[in-house]
Motif scaffolding. Structure first.
Motif, PDB file in Angstrom:
ATOM      1  N   UNK A   1       0.368  -1.138   0.500  1.00 14.60           N
ATOM      2  CA  UNK A   1      -0.146   0.017   0.121  1.00 14.60           C
ATOM      3  C   UNK A   1       0.229   1.181  -0.223  1.00 14.60           C
ATOM      4  N   UNK A   2       2.398   1.122   0.637  1.00 11.78           N
ATOM      5  CA  UNK A   2       3.142   2.198   0.893  1.00 11.78           C
ATOM      6  C   UNK A   2       3.670   2.867  -0.912  1.00 11.78           C
ATOM      7  N   UNK A   3       3.404   1.258  -1.466  1.00 13.32           N
ATOM      8  CA  UNK A   3       3.480   1.476  -2.896  1.00 13.32           C
ATOM      9  C   UNK A   3       2.534   2.733  -3.845  1.00 13.32           C
ATOM     10  N   UNK A   4       1.763   2.653  -3.597  1.00 10.75           N
ATOM     11  CA  UNK A   4       0.364   2.794  -4.273  1.00 10.75           C
ATOM     12  C   UNK A   4       0.089   4.410  -4.083  1.00 10.75           C
ATOM     13  N   UNK A   5       0.447   4.214  -2.295  1.00  9.89           N
ATOM     14  CA  UNK A   5       0.620   5.602  -2.228  1.00  9.89           C
ATOM     15  C   UNK A   5       1.856   6.172  -2.739  1.00  9.89           C
TER      16      UNK A   5
ATOM     17  N   UNK B   1      -9.301   4.462  -4.413  1.00  6.69           N
ATOM     18  CA  UNK B   1      -9.678   2.910  -3.854  1.00  6.69           C
ATOM     19  C   UNK B   1     -10.750   2.949  -3.528  1.00  6.69           C
ATOM     20  N   UNK B   2     -11.194   1.768  -3.774  1.00  7.09           N
ATOM     21  CA  UNK B   2     -12.655   0.520  -3.384  1.00  7.09           C
ATOM     22  C   UNK B   2     -11.959  -0.739  -2.460  1.00  7.09           C
ATOM     23  N   UNK B   3     -12.415  -0.265  -0.974  1.00  7.03           N
ATOM     24  CA  UNK B   3     -12.266  -1.607  -0.879  1.00  7.03           C
ATOM     25  C   UNK B   3     -13.367  -2.779  -0.184  1.00  7.03           C
TER      26      UNK B   3
ATOM     27  N   UNK C   1      -7.387  -4.241  -3.579  1.00 11.29           N
ATOM     28  CA  UNK C   1      -6.851  -5.250  -3.794  1.00 11.29           C
ATOM     29  C   UNK C   1      -5.797  -5.320  -5.649  1.00 11.29           C
ATOM     30  N   UNK C   2      -6.946  -5.153  -6.651  1.00 11.77           N
ATOM     31  CA  UNK C   2      -6.037  -5.018  -7.446  1.00 11.77           C
ATOM     32  C   UNK C   2      -4.068  -4.265  -7.146  1.00 11.77           C
ATOM     33  N   UNK C   3      -5.168  -3.210  -6.814  1.00  8.43           N
ATOM     34  CA  UNK C   3      -3.337  -2.310  -6.872  1.00  8.43           C
ATOM     35  C   UNK C   3      -2.262  -2.127  -6.209  1.00  8.43           C
TER      36      UNK C   3
END
Length: 542
Positions: A41-45, A128-130, A160-162
């Motif tokens: 998630x840090x990579x997503x951010x 994003x949608x959880x 999840x895809x992210x």
């Protein structure tokens, strides 16, 4: 001083140990998995959204493993997580979003319609949608826009895809200064305006230390986390401290008394709840046969605990340790041990660890033993202030001391007692309610000339709101119409349970509404008083 990545450290030491367990499914997430997913998630951010240190991420979601991995992912990326209250309608979320100015948004699928209304004008915000197969708590649709009508749901990708698109490697958070913000927890101010209480890495660190001192928390503990994570009681009593020491957090997506009793009667060693949760469990059929063999520590906060309820649990051999803290204090300040709780029921004991406390009179002088005054708090667990609100910060923190607005006294043994509140705020089911916000709304209602709201005793919620209303000459309203007006515009726990129509409001010689007289008339004299502002931890059940 600085704070290191305690999640990453626990993943190194105990990679296969369960960090999180979903109470609804029993599915576990190990420390290695939690650390890796937080890293993803840090990579997503940082990668997908190019968010950097100090940028804000708003999260509107119920309790879930994903919520905690987002919190720790924000820590790794240096992003400040804004924990939004899913119980609020869009009209109350919108000003919080405006104040926090997030650069991105993550939303539980159950809250998309509310998010759409709250984000009106910010439709381009990435997000994003959880998604979850488990039932999430339902938020109230925006007033006048059932199910978000008039606001298209954001077309955001799947969470999840992210995460699947990330490298999958573990990232260790670089050391963070003690005073660096980690997340924001919003509380309503006395004027009804939301205030973002800054939660720093240092606050979280010292709160974990205080939890260890107060409850002997260790890696052997299994915590049942039943309070919502948008409150300090959910995150910090004691989910974050449990992860800090390498224990296991069993999280409840939504509180269910029967399910809570099942866990408490099997694996759980630590539990904290607001009085309403203890009441709901005591009323459940499963309570009679429960033995709680493994639970070694019980604690409570958030609102006064009725003596009869304490006695009901004591008859089961359970001593509930009633503490005191605030969102502004991390929150742990007071928590007596079981012996002290039995000897002095009602006392919050002595200050814990590094926290300093005083009781002062109106002139700021220290009170003598058993003399009532305002409770002041100082220490590394205290917030540096309110987000983008220097006026509120300066009013609350003076000469390094947080002025709590709570009346307290210290007895001859040095134990503290929280006996009243200086402000008019009352606590309903663990939720802080500020009358000014409701009064401002009632004054906008056609037919209302004047209105005042006070807290009065309630057998279920400890306190509920009572609105005293003076009508415009010739106008007609009833209790149902007033409550309907409020229900369309406020979270449910803020809607006055009682409405009384009066010819005039009692006033002091200075012209201020005399709220003690209203409590005396409608609430049996002591209504609205009781122990402390507490943690503000909500139940999600009301």
């Amino acid at each position: 001083m600085y704070v290191t990545d305690w999640l990453h450290r626990q993943a190194q030491h105990h990679p296969d140990k369960p960090a999180l367990i979903d109470s609804a499914t029993g599915a576990a997430r190990s420390y290695r998995e939690l650390d890796q997913r937080a890293s993803s998630f840090a990579e997503v951010l940082a990668g997908r959204w190019k968010l950097g240190r100090g940028d804000r991420l708003a999260v509107l979601a119920g309790n879930s493993p994903e919520y905690l991995e987002m919190l720790y992912g924000c820590a790794k990326a240096g992003v400040v997580m804004v924990c939004l209250n899913w119980r609020l309608p869009a009209t109350e979320l919108a000003p919080i979003v405006d104040d926090a100015q997030p650069a991105a948004f993550v939303c539980g699928e159950e809250f998309l319609s509310v998010a759409a209304a709250a984000l009106a004008g910010r439709e381009s915000l990435p997000g994003l949608v959880v998604r979850s197969a488990q039932p999430e708590p339902r938020a109230r649709p925006a007033p006048g826009t059932p199910a978000g009508r008039g606001h298209a749901a954001p077309d955001w990708p799947d969470y999840e895809l992210a995460l699947d698109a990330s490298s999958g490697r573990a990232i260790e958070m670089p050391p963070r200064p003690m005073d660096e913000p980690w997340h924001l927890l919003y509380t309503s101010g006395a004027t009804g305006q939301p205030k973002g209480v800054i939660q720093t890495f240092g606050m979280a660190f010292f709160n974990s230390v205080h939890a260890m001192l107060a409850t002997k928390l260790s890696g052997d503990d299994v915590l049942l986390a039943a309070l919502p994570f948008f409150h300090t009681g959910g995150l910090n009593l004691y989910a974050n401290p449990t992860l800090f020491v390498g224990g296991t957090v069993v999280l409840m997506r939504q509180f269910d008394p029967g399910e809570a009793l099942r866990w408490l009667d099997s694996e759980i060693t630590q539990f904290l709840g607001v009085p309403a949760l203890y009441l709901f469990m005591a009323q459940h059929p499963r309570f009679a046969d429960a033995r709680f063999a493994k639970v070694r520590h019980w604690s409570a906060g958030g609102s006064p605990m009725p003596l009869a309820l304490l006695e009901t649990w004591a008859n089961k051999g359970v001593t509930i340790c009633f503490g005191f803290g605030m969102t502004e204090t991390g929150p742990t300040v007071f928590l007596p041990d079981a012996t002290a709780a039995r000897v002095k029921p009602g006392s919050v004991g002595k200050p814990i660890g590094t926290m300093l406390t005083r009781v002062v009179d109106a002139q700021g002088r220290d009170c003598a033993p058993n003399q009532r005054g305002e409770l002041l708090i100082k220490g590394p667990g205290v917030t540096p202030g309110y987000w983008r609100n220097p006026e509120a910060t300066a009013a609350a923190i003076r000469d390094g001391w947080l002025h709590t607005g709570d009346v307290a006294y210290v007895d001859d043994d040095g134990d503290y007692w929280i006996v009243d509140r200086l402000k008019d705020m009352y606590i309903s089911g663990g939720e802080n309610v500020y009358p000014a916000e409701i009064e401002n709304l009632l004054h906008r209602m056609p037919g209302v000339a004047e209105a005042a709201v006070v807290g009065v005793p309630d057998p279920k919620w400890v306190e509920v709101g009572l609105a005293a209303i003076v009508l415009v000459p010739g106008a007609w309203l009833d209790e149902a119409s007033v409550q309907a007006w409020c229900r369309e515009r406020l979270a449910g726990y803020k809607v006055p349970k009682h409405v009384r129509f009066v010819d005039a409001l009692p006033r002091t010689p200075a012209g201020k509404v005399e709220k003690p007289a209203l409590r005396q008339r409608f609430g049996g004299g002591g209504a609205g008083g009781g122990a402390g502002a507490g943690t503000g931890a909500g139940t999600g059940a009301k």
